[in-house]
Design a protein around this motif. Sequence first.
Motif, PDB file in Angstrom:
ATOM      1  N   UNK A  94      53.441  43.675  41.807  1.00  0.00           N
ATOM      2  CA  UNK A  94      53.681  44.124  40.445  1.00  0.00           C
ATOM      3  C   UNK A  94      52.812  45.350  40.188  1.00  0.00           C
ATOM      4  N   UNK A  95      53.324  46.338  39.485  1.00  0.00           N
ATOM      5  CA  UNK A  95      52.498  47.506  39.172  1.00  0.00           C
ATOM      6  C   UNK A  95      52.651  47.867  37.706  1.00  0.00           C
ATOM      7  N   UNK A  96      51.558  48.334  37.136  1.00  0.00           N
ATOM      8  CA  UNK A  96      51.559  48.714  35.729  1.00  0.00           C
ATOM      9  C   UNK A  96      50.141  48.883  35.241  1.00  0.00           C
ATOM     10  N   UNK A  97      49.948  48.603  33.952  1.00  0.00           N
ATOM     11  CA  UNK A  97      48.635  48.722  33.329  1.00  0.00           C
ATOM     12  C   UNK A  97      48.110  47.326  32.995  1.00  0.00           C
ATOM     13  N   UNK A  98      46.797  47.136  33.050  1.00  0.00           N
ATOM     14  CA  UNK A  98      46.255  45.804  32.737  1.00  0.00           C
ATOM     15  C   UNK A  98      46.463  45.452  31.268  1.00  0.00           C
ATOM     16  N   UNK A  99      46.619  44.157  31.006  1.00  0.00           N
ATOM     17  CA  UNK A  99      46.716  43.684  29.619  1.00  0.00           C
ATOM     18  C   UNK A  99      45.423  44.027  28.882  1.00  0.00           C
ATOM     19  N   UNK A 100      45.504  44.051  27.558  1.00  0.00           N
ATOM     20  CA  UNK A 100      44.369  44.500  26.734  1.00  0.00           C
ATOM     21  C   UNK A 100      43.100  43.693  27.001  1.00  0.00           C
ATOM     22  N   UNK A 101      43.216  42.399  27.135  1.00  0.00           N
ATOM     23  CA  UNK A 101      42.045  41.550  27.352  1.00  0.00           C
ATOM     24  C   UNK A 101      42.022  40.988  28.777  1.00  0.00           C
ATOM     25  N   UNK A 102      42.454  41.806  29.703  1.00  0.00           N
ATOM     26  CA  UNK A 102      42.533  41.374  31.099  1.00  0.00           C
ATOM     27  C   UNK A 102      41.143  41.069  31.667  1.00  0.00           C
ATOM     28  N   UNK A 103      41.053  39.984  32.398  1.00  0.00           N
ATOM     29  CA  UNK A 103      39.821  39.630  33.090  1.00  0.00           C
ATOM     30  C   UNK A 103      40.116  39.432  34.577  1.00  0.00           C
ATOM     31  N   UNK A 104      39.104  39.681  35.390  1.00  0.00           N
ATOM     32  CA  UNK A 104      39.235  39.490  36.835  1.00  0.00           C
ATOM     33  C   UNK A 104      38.050  38.668  37.329  1.00  0.00           C
ATOM     34  N   UNK A 105      38.182  37.996  38.453  1.00  0.00           N
ATOM     35  CA  UNK A 105      37.065  37.204  38.982  1.00  0.00           C
ATOM     36  C   UNK A 105      35.845  38.070  39.290  1.00  0.00           C
ATOM     37  N   UNK A 106      34.671  37.503  39.081  1.00  0.00           N
ATOM     38  CA  UNK A 106      33.427  38.226  39.363  1.00  0.00           C
ATOM     39  C   UNK A 106      33.102  38.091  40.851  1.00  0.00           C
ATOM     40  N   UNK A 107      33.698  38.979  41.653  1.00  0.00           N
ATOM     41  CA  UNK A 107      33.557  38.910  43.100  1.00  0.00           C
ATOM     42  C   UNK A 107      32.650  40.027  43.604  1.00  0.00           C
ATOM     43  N   UNK A 108      32.049  39.810  44.759  1.00  0.00           N
ATOM     44  CA  UNK A 108      31.284  40.855  45.433  1.00  0.00           C
ATOM     45  C   UNK A 108      31.911  41.117  46.791  1.00  0.00           C
ATOM     46  N   UNK A 109      31.690  42.314  47.322  1.00  0.00           N
ATOM     47  CA  UNK A 109      32.232  42.670  48.624  1.00  0.00           C
ATOM     48  C   UNK A 109      31.121  42.643  49.673  1.00  0.00           C
ATOM     49  N   UNK A 110      31.503  42.413  50.912  1.00  0.00           N
ATOM     50  CA  UNK A 110      30.531  42.365  51.997  1.00  0.00           C
ATOM     51  C   UNK A 110      29.791  43.694  52.109  1.00  0.00           C
ATOM     52  N   UNK A 111      28.505  43.665  52.392  1.00  0.00           N
ATOM     53  CA  UNK A 111      27.763  44.913  52.592  1.00  0.00           C
ATOM     54  C   UNK A 111      28.186  45.593  53.890  1.00  0.00           C
ATOM     55  N   UNK A 112      27.863  46.877  53.993  1.00  0.00           N
ATOM     56  CA  UNK A 112      28.261  47.666  55.156  1.00  0.00           C
ATOM     57  C   UNK A 112      27.793  47.050  56.465  1.00  0.00           C
ATOM     58  N   UNK A 113      26.595  46.503  56.492  1.00  0.00           N
ATOM     59  CA  UNK A 113      26.049  45.955  57.727  1.00  0.00           C
ATOM     60  C   UNK A 113      26.860  44.775  58.251  1.00  0.00           C
ATOM     61  N   UNK A 114      27.638  44.141  57.379  1.00  0.00           N
ATOM     62  CA  UNK A 114      28.448  42.980  57.791  1.00  0.00           C
ATOM     63  C   UNK A 114      29.854  43.344  58.227  1.00  0.00           C
ATOM     64  N   UNK A 115      30.251  44.605  57.985  1.00  0.00           N
ATOM     65  CA  UNK A 115      31.633  44.995  58.331  1.00  0.00           C
ATOM     66  C   UNK A 115      31.687  46.163  59.310  1.00  0.00           C
ATOM     67  N   UNK A 116      30.515  46.687  59.731  1.00  0.00           N
ATOM     68  CA  UNK A 116      30.512  47.826  60.646  1.00  0.00           C
ATOM     69  C   UNK A 116      29.484  47.629  61.748  1.00  0.00           C
ATOM     70  N   UNK A 117      29.882  47.981  62.967  1.00  0.00           N
ATOM     71  CA  UNK A 117      28.965  48.015  64.102  1.00  0.00           C
ATOM     72  C   UNK A 117      28.971  49.419  64.678  1.00  0.00           C
ATOM     73  N   UNK A 118      27.809  49.949  64.976  1.00  0.00           N
ATOM     74  CA  UNK A 118      27.700  51.302  65.525  1.00  0.00           C
ATOM     75  C   UNK A 118      27.013  51.246  66.882  1.00  0.00           C
ATOM     76  N   UNK A 119      27.586  51.937  67.866  1.00  0.00           N
ATOM     77  CA  UNK A 119      27.017  51.949  69.219  1.00  0.00           C
ATOM     78  C   UNK A 119      26.731  53.375  69.651  1.00  0.00           C
TER      79      UNK A 119
END
Length: 298
Positions: free
Chosen positions: A273-298
């Motif tokens: 679905x695409x459009x604009x959020x409802x006036x009082x739209x809420x989303x879950x309070x989530x966090x994303x993994x830090x860079x060190x957990x998603x990237x490996x450098x060699x």
Amino acid sequence: AADLKMGVIVGLLDEFVSNVGGVWGLVVPIVFTLLGILLHNPILSLIALLKDGGRELESHTDSEDPSTNSRPAENEEEEKEFIPLEYSQYTPEESRQRAVDFFELTNKRRSVRDYSDAPIPDGVIDNIIKAAGTSPSGAHTEPWHFIVVKKREFKKKLRELIEEEELINYQRRMGDKWVNDLERLRTNWEKEYIETAPAIIIVLRSPYSFEASGEKKVHYYHELSTGIASGILVTAIHNAGLVTVTSTPMNAGNKIKALFNRPAHEKVVLLLPIGYPAEKCQVPNLTRKPLKDIMSTF
């Protein structure tokens, strides 16, 4: 003395073949071979092999002279289709800033399930789909198709057939663990946003298609290619100031294809679905993994 004379003969014949070529390029190696056998001279036989091998190697080597170019004509036509790359190189400072700006833009993207019914400006969806269509694909077969649903009657039918399957998914197919994991996101089998959002995009992939001649055309890496296109699609939606949620209408694919008259070999991948959020739209309070957990450098 005999070896010296033989060397002179070999040299003259070699020069002759190099300059004349053609039929003589075939005859002379045979002559060398016969002379080698008659005179018990293995050097001549070796020369024959080298001359024949060199001729064969030469036939597979690109020539600067078009009259002696042995490549197939279709390859020449194919090369003509290449064009100069359009590319702008940024300074190191510009590159770093653009990378930061793009991350900050995408980091604000959230999955939204509550929509306003405000219309989307003309042309926005077209360019979002065109952006998704720039995705790379296996052998450039472009195995995707995008259905855009705006009409109220189609959105109503779409919601009905999806909810019919989603109810069964939540009650029987998905299992308790999956259902429990989704509780914190406040999502269930009801998909009100299908009717509320001003537009729905359905992403389909195809393992193959058919040319105008009727010949079957295989789509290589169709799953991966359509997945990349879907990622660009979601990013383009967010870049346009719109919101979406990636929904997978499990077990409803065949009904969706029937509703929109799509061929049987296509597979439904996502519903967005695409459009604009409802006036009082809420989303879950989530966090994303830090860079060190998603990237490996060699």
